[in-house]
Write an enzyme that holds these catalytic residues in place. Structure first.
Site: not given
Length: 681
Positions: A12, A41, A96, A124, A126
């Protein structure tokens, strides 16, 4: 068979930006590069970057001063930025943009008083990063039970989403939240690229016979793609590389779909597609047969390499490139009695194993890691015996007459007499200890080794002793270990040589036994006071000059100071008064009272607190002369009675006036006054 590839498969925007940043830095800087956790990841990308010098660390403290830090795509907490800035390190931020937007949003709403709610996986990275921007106070929910456990007293809540969750999950959790809370401020922060990828994967999965999802095992967005595809296509497989492709019979597969997670590099996708196309061309055999023909052949007794793909407390699972995975029982993995699989085994690590048994019928391949180590270890131990090379081993068992140690899967017997250079009565203290030994004997037929720690310790002691006697000099300082305590002092090992610290050298204060100051095993600093090379004797000093109570007293007291003290001893010529521990002053009998007294005990007692004036001070001679009468003279016993009687009879008579002047003058030449002029220490 038709292969349908999703248009949005692979990197992405955020991942592509982060990876390109790292590759650019590799080309344009000579600094060491570090990422706090994996940059994305995907093991293949991380390993490729690692091969080029990028190091992955868990904490900023692991980064060297001349290094540069790159923040991972998942983002980090404010604390990490503070650590980087506090360490003076350079850094590049590869967070990001969509994640960074959530950080700012959460921080803003948290300061406005909202309770932050994050819909996502609490484990996670994030989500952990987002939570940091509201001081780790967010409620992290992923199920109805999570919502039920929330505090309903929160009036205003602000809801955000992990960028990689599904739309379905977002809507489901919000329905639960709507039932429990009234004032909800919602921000759909699911990445648009993630939504597009998931929608496209759903469309492909609905129109194929089999689906392959490519991505890292720790990738959240890859896992979500797999869940979506599996819902619409029962034959959905999640793989990391082309080597993970499962056996499939393409006779009943007309269409197969391929998609990939946002952190999957294009070269991995191309390898998968290439392998599938090659297998598709094998018209004479099924996809399954073509797949199996590419597998390795295993035979009992072979030594092969494989990759660890999983483990539990009793077994380790290894991918050998065979149609069945191999299994290593924990007892065949290591001899280490303290071995903890969760701490010591890492999925993805390469391991060399011995094929114990292959049973195609049962689909079982038994392996042994210890046997490989033992085979290799035997030769290395024989070489260590021949070259007299030390071997580092760990004691795993206590047996009659000695201990059993292990190295490279091989057991070595160490007799009790060889465990130490001193007599050892109890061996259990050596269990689980690591030590250096020398192989002193072995039996090839019985495959047994005998080791000795004693010979190495004696050699080291002899070498250290030689070095010591070659450089020893009075006044030289050493750091040593207390080996034993005797009534007369302490023996200290100062590097291959034992020296004696006499009891008088242990403390400035009087002690009855060295154990009042030291214990066996203490690390202490000593100084050489005397030595005799011929007799191999060393006298050591331990007490420090600055700890001398008289040195401290010199900085504390001055002549004419008024001090307080306690009477500790009475003698015919005066009283000794303790001012500090180890520091006594003398009040001469002539300095106790203005009256004539027969002996100090007439007016003073041991333990009595007094005030006195310092009339003389010599730290060098350890002498302090004190005067009570210059501060508060103590009347003689008969004077006290006379004063009391005069008071009782209401006679206004001055007791001092009742003593004739001539009598006073005669007292000036009494024996007591003459003795008082004698300087007594």
């Amino acid at each position: 068979m038709e292969i349908i590839i999703a248009k949005n498969a692979g990197f992405c925007f955020g991942v592509s930006k982060a990876v390109n940043l790292l590759f650019d830095l590799l080309e344009n800087t000579n600094e060491k590069l570090y990422t706090v956790g994996p940059i994305i990841h995907n093991d293949q990308v991380v390993e490729k970057l690692k091969s080029k010098g990028v190091q992955v660390v868990n904490d900023i403290s692991e980064v060297e001063n001349d290094g540069q830090v790159v923040i991972r795509t998942h983002g980090v907490t404010p604390e990490v930025y503070e650590k980087i800035n506090g360490s003076g390190l350079k850094y590049s931020d590869a967070t990001c943009p969509y994640v960074k937007k959530i950080h700012n949003l959460v921080n803003e709403k948290y300061k406005e008083g909202y309770q932050i709610v994050i819909i996502g996986d609490k484990e996670h990275q994030e989500v952990k990063g987002i939570n940091g921007w509201c001081d780790d106070t967010a409620s992290i929910v992923y199920s109805e039970d999570d919502v039920k456990s929330m505090n309903a007293d929160n009036k205003n809540i602000c809801v955000v989403a992990q960028t990689t969750i599904t739309k379905e999950k977002w809507e489901t959790i919000n329905n639960f939240l709507n039932k429990k809370f009234e004032n909800i401020l919602k921000f759909d922060t699911i990445c648009s690229a993630t939504s597009n990828r998931q929608n496209e994967a759903e469309c492909v999965a609905k129109n194929v016979d089999a689906m392959v999802v490519i991505g890292g095992k720790n990738s959240s967005n890859t896992q979500k793609l797999y869940e979506i595809c599996k819902k619409y296509c029962s034959k959905t497989y999640q793989i990391e590389t082309s080597g993970d492709l499962p056996p499939m019979d393409i006779k009943n597969i007309k269409k197969i779909g391929i998609t990939a997670g946002a952190s999957t590099p294009d070269w991995v996708i191309k390898e998968v597609i290439s392998k599938m196309e090659e297998l598709n061309k094998a018209n004479e055999m099924s996809f399954k047969e073509a797949f199996e023909s590419s597998l390795v052949t295993l035979n009992t007794g072979d030594i092969v390499k494989g990759k660890i793909i999983g483990f539990n407390n009793s077994e380790v699972f290894v991918d050998l490139g065979y149609k069945s995975d191999g299994i290593i029982k924990i007892e065949e993995f290591t001899d280490d009695v303290d071995f903890n699989p969760a701490q010591s085994i890492k999925v993805g690590d390469e391991v060399e194993v011995f094929i114990v048994r292959v049973n195609d019928k049962e689909g079982v391949v038994e392996l042994s890691k210890k046997k490989v180590e033992s085979m290799k270890g035997w030769d290395s131990l024989v070489a260590a015996f021949e070259n007299k090379t030390p071997v580092r081993v760990k004691v795993i068992e206590i047996v009659n007459g000695g201990v059993i140690a292990s190295v490279s899967g091989i057991k070595i017997f160490i007799p009790a007499s060889q465990v130490s250079d001193k007599y050892v009565k109890e061996l259990h203290g050596f269990l689980k200890q690591v030590m250096n030994i020398r192989i002193i004997d072995y039996n090839k037929q019985k495959r047994k080794f005998v080791g000795s720690a004693r010979v190495i310790l004696e050699e080291e002691k002899e070498k250290a002793g030689t070095e010591f006697w070659g450089s020893v000099e009075i006044g030289k300082k050493y750091t040593g270990t207390v080996k034993s305590l005797m009534d007369f002092g302490a023996f200290v090992d100062i590097g291959g040589v034992d020296g004696l610290v006499h009891v008088s050298e242990l403390s400035w204060n009087k002690i009855k036994h060295p154990s009042q100051v030291l214990k066996v095993g203490d690390k202490i600093e000593v100084v050489i006071k005397e030595f005799d090379k011929d007799k191999k004797k060393v006298s050591l000093g331990y007490k420090k000059h600055e700890d001398n109570p008289w040195v401290k007293a010199a900085n504390k007291y001055n002549v004419d100071d008024i001090v307080k003290g306690k009477v500790v001893r009475l003698v015919p010529f005066g009283a000794f008064v303790e001012l500090d521990e180890g520091v006594d002053g003398l009040v001469h009998i002539s300095q106790i009272s203005n009256d004539r007294i027969g002996k100090p005990s007439d007016v003073l007692s041991v333990g009595q607190e007094i005030e006195a004036k310092i009339t003389e001070f010599s730290a060098e001679n350890k002498k302090i002369s004190l005067s009570i009468k210059e501060v508060n003279p103590i009347p003689a016993p008969n004077k006290k009675e006379e004063v009391k009687e005069a008071a009782d009879s209401s006679e206004v008579v001055n007791a001092e006036e009742e003593v004739p002047t001539e009598h006073k003058e005669d007292m000036g030449s009494t024996i007591g006054d003459i003795i008082g002029k004698i300087d007594v220490e």
